[in-house]
Scaffold this active site. Structure first.
Site, mmCIF file in Angstrom:
data_model
loop_
_atom_site.group_PDB
_atom_site.id
_atom_site.type_symbol
_atom_site.label_atom_id
_atom_site.label_comp_id
_atom_site.label_asym_id
_atom_site.label_seq_id
_atom_site.Cartn_x
_atom_site.Cartn_y
_atom_site.Cartn_z
ATOM 1 N N GLY A 1 41.313 47.605 33.349
ATOM 2 C CA GLY A 1 40.758 48.805 33.961
ATOM 3 C C GLY A 1 40.613 48.529 35.443
ATOM 4 O O GLY A 1 40.396 47.392 35.837
ATOM 5 N N THR A 2 40.763 49.559 36.265
ATOM 6 C CA THR A 2 40.787 49.283 37.691
ATOM 7 C C THR A 2 39.553 49.748 38.460
ATOM 8 O O THR A 2 38.595 48.999 38.518
ATOM 9 C CB THR A 2 42.087 49.786 38.302
ATOM 10 O OG1 THR A 2 42.307 51.110 37.831
ATOM 11 C CG2 THR A 2 43.248 48.919 37.888
ATOM 12 N N THR A 3 39.543 50.972 39.001
ATOM 13 C CA THR A 3 38.467 51.272 39.948
ATOM 14 C C THR A 3 37.321 52.084 39.359
ATOM 15 O O THR A 3 37.554 53.120 38.734
ATOM 16 C CB THR A 3 39.058 52.030 41.162
ATOM 17 O OG1 THR A 3 40.153 51.283 41.646
ATOM 18 C CG2 THR A 3 38.031 52.199 42.255
ATOM 19 N N LYS B 1 36.789 54.880 31.444
ATOM 20 C CA LYS B 1 36.036 53.722 31.966
ATOM 21 C C LYS B 1 34.561 54.020 32.137
ATOM 22 O O LYS B 1 33.767 53.123 32.424
ATOM 23 C CB LYS B 1 36.600 53.305 33.333
ATOM 24 C CG LYS B 1 38.025 52.863 33.247
ATOM 25 C CD LYS B 1 38.620 52.626 34.600
ATOM 26 C CE LYS B 1 40.125 52.553 34.452
ATOM 27 N NZ LYS B 1 40.783 52.457 35.745
ATOM 28 N N GLY C 1 36.376 46.653 40.856
ATOM 29 C CA GLY C 1 37.697 46.775 40.245
ATOM 30 C C GLY C 1 38.760 46.572 41.319
ATOM 31 O O GLY C 1 38.425 46.359 42.492
#
Lengths: 273, 229
Positions: A50-52, A83, A185
């Protein structure tokens, strides 16, 4: 069932209960004394990440948001991953890191809070919730040391103190309160830069949503891991706000409008240049 | 050597049952009613903090009559059971039926094995999802389990309440009418006016999003009971 009546069973924590009676359900991994081999490290990098995610405080509470993309190495593994999760009536958690353990932690945390609330007949204080999350992140440390890192942001409305709060964590379970905004992230740094420029004290809900989305759009432009608003597939970042009346989802139509406005403005600036 | 004394199993069970019944009969009663959009749970309870009715899981509620410390333990065990099951499988897989069976097993074992039986009677209530009917289980001190339709009563005056409800209950009541019926029933069997502040009331509302359980506040009760029909 019989075991559950045993006085040895812990008090009001679901996490402790799980550890004692169903430890097989806990996310866990033994530490390898020799460390990981290069092949294992490569494999880990290619698990979905998962990123931001970001959070910011505004006049009436706090906001939490995340993009919808997960990546495996240099590939998109999912465009619609979630997320940001509701934790209870007044709080939410967003997670960045390796997707599997992240989602599991969010789910476990939600059960933890409702379990306590049901057993005790009253919810935990916001500080209590933040501390509980810290213990759970700390318990994940053996996994984090093998590369399965989980980094949450926790926001909530403090009913007693009548304000929104933001808590950030490190892999060791260290818990830090942020007074204004935070993002983490892979695109976290870009999102933070945007919020640093746009953040003001006492923003309204509308302004907070606009700043949060602007920050996510910037992160998506600068960071390959972060997904921007996707008008083709109709996928937009998730935004939730914790205010006095409780945790609320910001409706997708509203998010879409704000994203559209930001992008239109940017187009006109580019044309003018 | 001391002489071993002998009591027949029948005698022992009878004594235990009588003991448990007496304990439960000393307590106040609880009513559950199915209404058009959910389930209503009403207890006569002068305490504001010691609850007889509580939430177990998304769609499931619990009511206990008899000895507080004993049904409180059952309540907590039920929450642990439900949360563990929901976490291991899925939230959908936690059902009143499996919970009622688990309770029945536990209470039945204690009744046959322990010196002292539990002096409790409990209800496990699940509000329906869509077309599936509501579920309503009554579990007695000996672990015997029965599923009820429309209404159920437990506690000190359960038999009288059941009789009263049998005569005056009808399906499709709205929430307010169900509450009024429950209060009328409690008043009829105790021959006294019951003040809203000595009532504990909760509902499982079918159309509520997320967790269906909601406690009615004193203000809610006062307005629902005083408004003219």
């Amino acid at each position: 069932m019989r075991l559950l009546f045993d006085s040895m069973v812990p008090g009001s924590s679901f996490f402790d209960l799980l550890r004692q009676v169903r430890s097989d359900l806990l996310p866990q991994m033994q530490i390898k004394p020799d460390g990981l081999s290069p092949a294992e490290i490569r494999e880990l990098k290619e698990t979905p990440h998962g990123t931001t995610i970001l959070a910011l405080r505004f006049r009436d509470g706090s906001l939490i948001a995340g993009d919808r993309q997960a990546t495996e190495g240099f590939q998109v593994s999912s465009r619609r991953i979630e997320k940001v999760y509701k934790a209870d009536a007044y709080s939410a958690i967003a997670i960045a890191g390796v997707a599997g353990p992240c989602i599991e932690l969010a789910k476990l945390f939600e059960v933890e809070l409702t379990h306590y609330e049901k057993l005790e007949g009253m919810p935990l204080s916001l500080e209590g919730k933040a501390n509980k999350l810290s213990q759970m992140v700390k318990a994940n440390l053996p996994m984090a040391m093998q590369g399965l890192v989980v980094i949450p942001i926790f926001v909530g409305y403090d009913v007693r103190g009548r304000e929104g709060k933001i808590f950030k964590y490190d892999v060791t379970g260290g818990r830090y309160e942020e007074t204004d905004y935070y993002a983490t992230g892979s695109g976290g740094k870009d999102a933070r830069s945007t919020m640093k420029k746009l953040y003001r004290d006492g923003m309204t809900e509308d302004e907070a949503i606009a700043v949060g989305l602007e920050a996510l759009i910037d992160a998506a432009e600068e960071d390959v891991g972060t997904g921007g608003p996707d008008f083709v597939r109709g996928l937009f970042p998730t935004v939730k706000i914790a205010v006095r009346s409780g945790l609320q989802d910001v409706p997708e139509t509203r998010i879409k409008e704000v994203c559209q406005a930001i992008i239109d403005r940017r187009k006109s600036v580019e044309r003018g240049a | 050597m001391a002489l071993p004394y002998y009591v027949s199993p029948e005698q022992m069970m009878q004594d235990k049952a009588e003991y448990a019944r007496k304990g439960i009969a000393r307590g106040k009663s609880i009513i559950v009613l199915e209404y058009a959009d959910g389930m209503l749970l009403v207890a006569e309870n002068p305490s504001a903090s010691l609850n007889k009715i509580s939430e177990i899981y998304d769609r499931i509620a619990f009511a206990g009559a008899g000895r507080y410390s004993e049904f409180e333990n059952l309540r907590k065990a039920g929450i642990r059971y439900a949360d563990l099951k929901g976490f291991a499988y899925d939230r959908e897989d936690v059902t009143a039926k499996s919970l009622a069976n688990a309770y029945s097993q536990t209470i039945g074992n204690i009744f046959s094995e322990a010196m002292k039986p539990l002096e409790v009677e409990i209800l496990v209530v699940e509000v329906a999802d869509g077309e599936i009917p509501n579920e309503l289980y009554r579990i007695a001190f000996d672990g015997s389990i029965g599923d009820e339709k429309g209404f159920a009563a437990i506690g000190g005056q359960a038999d009288e309440l059941r009789q009263y409800l049998k005569d005056s209950y009808q399906t499709g009541l709205d929430q307010k009418a169900a509450l009024r019926l429950a209060v009328r029933a409690l008043e009829a069997v105790s021959n006294a006016k019951i003040e809203p502040r000595s009532l504990e009331v909760a509902v499982l509302e079918r159309h509520r999003t997320g967790r269906k359980f909601r406690r009615l506040s004193q203000d809610d009760l006062a307005t629902m009971l005083t408004e003219t029909e």
